[in-house]
Design a protein around this motif. Structure first.
Motif, PDB file in Angstrom:
ATOM      1  N   LEU A  71      51.186  -6.012   6.962  1.00  0.00           N
ATOM      2  CA  LEU A  71      50.613  -7.190   7.604  1.00  0.00           C
ATOM      3  C   LEU A  71      51.605  -7.819   8.576  1.00  0.00           C
ATOM      4  O   LEU A  71      51.224  -8.242   9.683  1.00  0.00           O
ATOM      5  N   LEU A 112      47.668  -0.482   8.297  1.00  0.00           N
ATOM      6  CA  LEU A 112      47.171  -1.680   7.608  1.00  0.00           C
ATOM      7  C   LEU A 112      46.235  -1.322   6.447  1.00  0.00           C
ATOM      8  O   LEU A 112      46.494  -1.737   5.310  1.00  0.00           O
ATOM      9  N   GLY A 116      48.296  -1.613   3.052  1.00  0.00           N
ATOM     10  CA  GLY A 116      48.198  -3.040   2.798  1.00  0.00           C
ATOM     11  C   GLY A 116      47.385  -3.372   1.563  1.00  0.00           C
ATOM     12  O   GLY A 116      46.603  -2.558   1.054  1.00  0.00           O
ATOM     13  N   GLU A 120      45.867  -8.537   2.791  1.00  0.00           N
ATOM     14  CA  GLU A 120      46.528  -8.165   4.039  1.00  0.00           C
ATOM     15  C   GLU A 120      45.571  -7.435   4.979  1.00  0.00           C
ATOM     16  O   GLU A 120      45.621  -7.631   6.204  1.00  0.00           O
ATOM     17  N   GLY A 124      44.945  -9.043   8.502  1.00  0.00           N
ATOM     18  CA  GLY A 124      45.332  -8.234   9.652  1.00  0.00           C
ATOM     19  C   GLY A 124      44.140  -7.776  10.460  1.00  0.00           C
ATOM     20  O   GLY A 124      44.194  -7.722  11.701  1.00  0.00           O
TER      21      GLY A 124
END
Length: 391
Positions: A71, A112, A116, A120, A124
């Motif tokens: 993130l 991501l 993540g 996140e 993101g």
């Protein structure tokens, strides 16, 4: 249901054990920086060249932390793109500012959903969507190009989510294999301890009976108890060590006992029951798993007969190797009682036979006593799951 799914996605943690950096990261950095240098030297149409070069280098450097800080690097990368877009509008840049090398930002889009957490990914993703919308508003781009650009931006995220799903599925498969292996070792531990402790009890009882009349025989019995105890401790240490290893997926322990060891096993049961062993057919070509299973089935069955058979005088063990299968029969001549309570030993025998693709039946014999019958395929082997490098 949908609310639960959304809550589960929101609370999804990061994938464990994300690698910090691998050799591919440095290859990527070198390739992108080489592209930046080439564009800076060869291209003459770049607007705000120092700013464009700085932006591309910044995005390239951020990729080094994409797994551990997905993130943060996405925010830093797309935040810089937003700042650059705002500046280009304020200062009326004649053309979009940036190099082709800045496409390395797609690596951050991939990272991501790949690395993540749920929070996140949502945060993101909102930032990336904001960047795209701002780009559409500030640039005069046809609708078809806008749709194509959105799909182009979305594809790395789809790939990252797919790789994450595949990796999680593989991890679950490996964990199931570990659980099956640990259960197998636990059954081995139970069978081994039950056998050796039964033999120790029988030897100790024999030594106590002859202690007053034949001290030498009592000493021999005590030596047998000591030998059985030492063997039990040795096997327990090996198996408990394997159970403690959370990454065990089929570790090779000490060589397992098999059909060739049945004679020694049954001789150690020198007690109030006579044990007859009959081996027939081809038994040399058994797979290691089936070979060990035959040994454990005989071991558990004879141990149960020693413990529970009422008025029994003999236990008959017969192992027959057929072309495709091996049959095991263990019968005692005790009284027919309701000796049907299934403990971990009998449960383990059923599980072991089923795991190997065979079957097992335990119950009263035809005439008297108790009988255990097992039928196992000769060629079945243990499956192993090998892990692969993570991306």
């Amino acid at each position: 249901m949908l609310r639960d799914d959304l809550r589960a996605f929101w609370t999804e943690p990061r994938p464990p054990d994300a690698p910090v950096r691998v050799w591919r990261d440095w290859v990527l950095v070198v390739a992108v920086l080489s592209g930046v240098v080439s564009e800076a030297v060869l291209r003459t149409d770049v607007v705000w060249l120092p700013v464009a070069v700085t932006e591309s280098v910044w995005l390239c450097v951020l990729t080094l932390w994409r797994r551990t800080r997905p993130l943060a690097v996405a925010a830093a990368g797309f935040g810089s793109i937003i700042v650059l877009q705002v500046l280009s509008v304020v200062f009326a840049a004649p053309e979009p500012v940036g190099l082709y090398s800045a496409l390395v930002v797609l690596i951050l889009v991939y990272a991501l959903p790949r690395w993540g957490s749920g929070r996140e990914i949502v945060s993101g993703g909102a930032l990336i969507l904001t960047t795209f919308v701002l780009s559409v508003l500030t640039d005069d781009i046809p609708v078809a190009d806008q749709i194509g650009g959105f799909v182009f931006l979305l594809m790395p995220a789809v790939v990252g989510a797919s790789v994450r799903f595949w990796d999680a599925a593989r991890e679950r498969q490996v964990e199931r294999a570990r659980s099956v292996e640990r259960e197998r070792i636990a059954r081995e531990l139970h069978d081994t301890v039950a056998h050796h402790v039964s033999a120790m009890v029988i030897r100790a009882q024999a030594g106590r009976v002859v202690a007053a009349t034949d001290p030498a025989a009592a000493v021999v019995a005590l030596e047998g108890v000591e030998e059985e105890g030492a063997r039990t401790l040795e096997e327990m240490r090996a198996m408990v060590a394997a159970l403690r290893d959370s990454r065990t997926t089929g570790a090779d322990l000490a060589p397992q006992a098999g059909v060739a060891d049945l004679g020694r096993l049954l001789r150690s049961h020198a007690g109030h029951l006579r044990v007859d062993l009959d081996l027939d057919g081809e038994l040399a070509s058994l797979s290691p798993a089936v070979d060990a299973a035959v040994y454990r089935i005989v071991q558990e069955s004879v141990t149960n007969a020693m413990r529970h058979a009422v008025e029994a005088t003999e236990v008959v063990v017969r192992v027959v190797g057929e072309p495709r299968r091996v049959r095991v029969t263990v019968t005692d001549d005790g009284a027919r009682t309701g000796r049907g309570r299934a403990g971990y030993g009998l449960t383990g025998l059923h599980e072991r036979a089923a795991l190997l693709g065979g079957r097992l039946r335990a119950g009263p014999g035809t005439d008297r006593g108790w009988q255990v019958e097992a039928e196992l395929p000769k060629g079945r082997t243990d499956g192993r799951v090998h892990s692969r490098p993570r991306r």
